[in-house]
Design an enzyme around this catalytic site. Structure first.
Site, mmCIF file in Angstrom:
data_model
loop_
_atom_site.group_PDB
_atom_site.id
_atom_site.type_symbol
_atom_site.label_atom_id
_atom_site.label_comp_id
_atom_site.label_asym_id
_atom_site.label_seq_id
_atom_site.Cartn_x
_atom_site.Cartn_y
_atom_site.Cartn_z
ATOM 1 C CB CYS A 221 -10.077 -17.325 -20.706
ATOM 2 S SG CYS A 221 -9.391 -16.648 -19.187
ATOM 3 N NE ARG B 42 -14.567 -20.277 -23.139
ATOM 4 C CZ ARG B 42 -14.544 -21.579 -22.893
ATOM 5 N NH1 ARG B 42 -15.611 -22.319 -23.105
ATOM 6 N NH2 ARG B 42 -13.456 -22.151 -22.430
ATOM 7 C CD1 TRP C 235 -14.247 -15.018 -14.632
ATOM 8 C CD2 TRP C 235 -12.864 -16.713 -14.150
ATOM 9 N NE1 TRP C 235 -14.596 -15.514 -13.400
ATOM 10 C CE2 TRP C 235 -13.768 -16.541 -13.075
ATOM 11 C CE3 TRP C 235 -11.896 -17.712 -14.075
ATOM 12 C CZ2 TRP C 235 -13.728 -17.360 -11.945
ATOM 13 C CZ3 TRP C 235 -11.863 -18.518 -12.949
ATOM 14 C CH2 TRP C 235 -12.773 -18.331 -11.904
ATOM 15 C CG ASN D 167 -9.210 -21.014 -21.189
ATOM 16 O OD1 ASN D 167 -9.156 -20.801 -19.983
ATOM 17 N ND2 ASN D 167 -10.212 -21.666 -21.754
ATOM 18 N N GLY D 168 -6.254 -20.965 -19.206
ATOM 19 C CA GLY D 168 -5.686 -21.985 -18.338
ATOM 20 C C GLY D 168 -4.743 -21.385 -17.310
ATOM 21 C CD GLU E 162 -29.302 -25.983 -10.335
ATOM 22 O OE1 GLU E 162 -29.220 -25.256 -11.350
ATOM 23 O OE2 GLU E 162 -28.310 -26.412 -9.719
ATOM 24 C CE LYS F 213 -28.555 -21.802 -12.015
ATOM 25 N NZ LYS F 213 -28.104 -23.140 -11.808
ATOM 26 C CD GLU G 164 -24.959 -20.399 -10.627
ATOM 27 O OE1 GLU G 164 -23.977 -20.933 -11.165
ATOM 28 O OE2 GLU G 164 -26.129 -20.638 -10.989
ATOM 29 C CG HIS H 116 -30.956 -32.224 13.095
ATOM 30 N ND1 HIS H 116 -30.736 -32.977 14.231
ATOM 31 C CD2 HIS H 116 -31.973 -32.844 12.437
ATOM 32 C CE1 HIS H 116 -31.557 -34.016 14.246
ATOM 33 N NE2 HIS H 116 -32.323 -33.955 13.169
ATOM 34 C CE LYS I 122 -23.120 -22.395 -19.635
ATOM 35 N NZ LYS I 122 -24.330 -22.426 -18.811
#
Length: 616
Positions: free
Chosen positions: A2, A27, A75, A101-102, A483, A487, A490, A506, A611
């Site tokens: 947000c 955001r 968001w 926001n929250g 990572e 990426k 995402e 395994h 973000k």
């Protein structure tokens, strides 16, 4: 998650609010809205579901006018991403609007209480409760009503609030998620992130938890939640606003991938002695004697920063000979961690506002521990609460999928590892000089990797239709595999997993068939340990080939053995093994980017992600 923006001044508010929302759309992009009090004293709200362009279209059809207001890009947490659930939210009488926001954790109980008192709700969100609480407590001064409202609420929240009854006043609140006030020439701003208002001012006041900002054309007054005046320093932001623009690149993510040589170079500037090999970290308050006394290091982070922390574990253990534990921020305080005065806790975060990482830092400090923050944002809460700070100087990172922040964090962790090693006497002068020389060569090597972008245009047609990927690495290259997989998942929405290469037998071998790309990180340096890891990785490649898998290898330049073994090879320049992750991650970022673009995905704003994760 947000974005909040507010403006009080003499210019038209709506264009400034829209510009701020556009700069913060990373955001949140489920819905957007703004509220402006016009010249007639009317409180006008415009909202739209979906991307910000839908709000822009709504404003073209129904413009708003006025010189103060607030805006929001969302968001979704509570309630579907619909226009009815978009911010700003009105009070029952329509006089008060709120952006938030929250999460308000007790909103259901508050909603039931307010409903019993006659309040009527229009949305599914927790935010609407705030507007009704402010209306309930309002007795002529907005900030006093807000102070009473925040005492009713449980959870984390950053707020922007205006009232039709008090023209040209914005009340901003911070209790968890970030909030910053911008100081301009006869105008003032409120935002949840610096890029939203950086085009207008570089003078910022970062609110602390429990701060309330009362913003009017006459200036900014800061209060605590009891209404008592507080003072905060003004921070001058050094970022150039142009740094937050695309600069001719198709996407922010691609721009930020190409900024990595500069980001690594800036993270090194002033911190390495080329002749002496000494590492200078003036912002780490603990002196050499203190750094030398630590017996254990804990690294706490989330997401990409956690992967950087995993690589940092190898760096610190090898150079400083200290045992290192790496924890997820979201798990750290819930496992009742064992902490002693001999522990150093390193918190890693791009934004410095990640809720889980902040909670971990506060748990460490509550127990009397020493903390160091590795962070990219000056003035963020993480840096203000840490005992010492190592800034990464990557500049603003707008793309949701982190790139230059990761390589800058790796660089900072390597500097910290060297500094600890020098303080403890485990890293001698000759070895330090050699490592510093290797560090200083990194930006040029990154530029070499980035000069071969055409390689990915040829490679991605063979891979972009895959439904799954495996990424393999050994030792310090395993975090790079994690990572690289992150990426890809995402931004392309392809299922991808990172594994230690030695774990293939395994279980993961069962997944390999003729349609599975397996990305193998097979870089090395000249050390004996590296040679052994490399040979075992070659064996893993042969296992994948025997089962028909598509091998994509990241290798050192000129590695003819790997060219014979792998179907596709991406080369990186040689370096010390502890520094190779900074180089080898760049091809994995570019691979993910080009695959996502070919699949038609929104690279900068992947679905369901935002973000900065400012709630737990």
């Amino acid at each position: 998650m947000c974005g909040i923006v507010g403006y009080v001044g003499r210019r038209k508010a709506a264009p400034i609010l829209l510009d701020g929302l556009r700069r913060m759309e990373y955001r949140g992009y489920d819905s957007a809205g703004l509220a402006v009090v016009n010249d007639k004293g009317e409180l006008v709200v415009r909202r739209a579901s979906g991307k910000l362009r839908n709000l822009e279209e709504a404003l073209r059809e129904n413009p708003v006018d006025g010189i103060f207001g607030i805006g929001h890009t969302r968001w979704a947490t509570h309630g579907r991403p619909t226009e009815e659930n978009a911010h700003p939210h009105r009070s029952g009488n329509g006089d008060v609007v709120v952006v938030h926001n929250g999460i308000i954790e007790n909103y259901l109980a508050l909603k039931e209480q307010l409903s019993a008192e006659g309040h009527k709700f229009r949305s599914e969100t927790d935010t609407e409760v705030i507007a009704h609480l402010v209306e309930k407590h309002y007795r002529g001064k907005l900030e006093e009503a807000v102070i009473k409202a925040v005492h009713d609420m449980e959870g984390v929240f950053a707020l922007g609030i205006i009232s039709r009854q008090e023209p040209e006043k914005i009340v901003g609140v911070r209790s968890g998620p970030p909030a910053v006030v911008g100081l301009g020439e006869n105008e003032y701003f409120l935002a949840s992130d610096v890029p939203a208002i950086l085009a207008h001012t570089r003078a910022m006041i970062f609110l602390d938890d429990g701060d309330i900002a009362v913003i009017t054309p006459e200036g900014v007054t800061l209060l605590d939640f009891e209404g008592r005046p507080v003072k905060r320093d003004v921070t001058n932001i050094l970022w150039d606003p142009i740094m937050a623009e695309k600069g001719g690149f198709k996407h922010f993510m691609l721009k930020e991938i190409y900024e990595q040589p500069r980001a690594v170079r800036d993270t090194l500037i002033g911190r390495v002695g080329q002749e002496s090999g000494r590492i200078f970290t003036a912002q780490i308050d603990a002196g050499a004697e203190d750094l030398g006394r630590f017996e254990r290091v804990k690294i706490v982070a989330c997401g990409t920063s956690w992967h950087a922390g995993l690589a940092g574990k190898f760096m610190i253990e090898q150079l400083a000979r200290l045992p290192v534990e790496v924890d997820y921020g979201s798990e750290f305080r819930y496992r009742n961690p064992i902490l002693t005065g001999a522990d150093l806790t390193v918190l890693v975060s791009q934004s410095g506002e990640t809720a889980d990482t902040l909670a971990a830092q506060r748990e460490v400090k509550r127990r009397g521990g020493k903390t160091i923050a590795i962070c990219n944002v000056v003035g963020s809460m993480l840096t203000r609460e840490a005992d010492g700070v190592l800034m990464t100087h990557a500049g603003p990172e707008i793309g949701v999928a982190s790139t230059k922040a990761f390589t800058s964090q790796l660089t900072a962790l390597f500097l910290l590892a060297m500094r600890l090693g020098q303080a403890r006497g485990t890293l001698g002068e000759a070895e330090s000089r050699k490592l510093v020389q290797e560090l200083l060569l990194l930006p040029g090597k990154l530029e070499t990797i980035l000069s071969d972008d055409e390689l990915y245009d040829a490679l991605t047609p063979h891979l972009f239709r895959a439904r799954d990927f495996l990424f393999l690495g050994r030792g310090i290259h395993y975090p790079s595999a994690l990572e690289g997989a992150l990426k890809l998942k995402e931004i392309s929405y392809i299922h991808a997993e990172g594994y230690p290469a030695g774990e293939m037998k395994h279980g993961p071998n069962a997944l390999i068939d003729e349609e599975l790309p397996v990305v193998v990180i097979a870089t090395r340096d000249e050390s004996e340990e590296s040679r052994i890891r490399y040979e075992k990785t070659i064996s893993n490649i042969q296992e994948v080939k025997a089962r028909g898998g598509i091998v994509v290898a990241v290798a050192n330049q000129g590695d003819e053995l790997l060219r014979r073994q792998a179907r596709h090879v991406i080369e990186v320049p040689p370096s010390h093994e502890l520094l190779l992750p900074i180089l080898e991650i760049v091809p994995l970022q570019l691979l993910a980017y080009h695959i996502a673009v070919r699949r038609g995905c929104d690279v900068d704003q992947p679905r369901n992600l935002a973000k900065s994760v400012t709630v737990e």
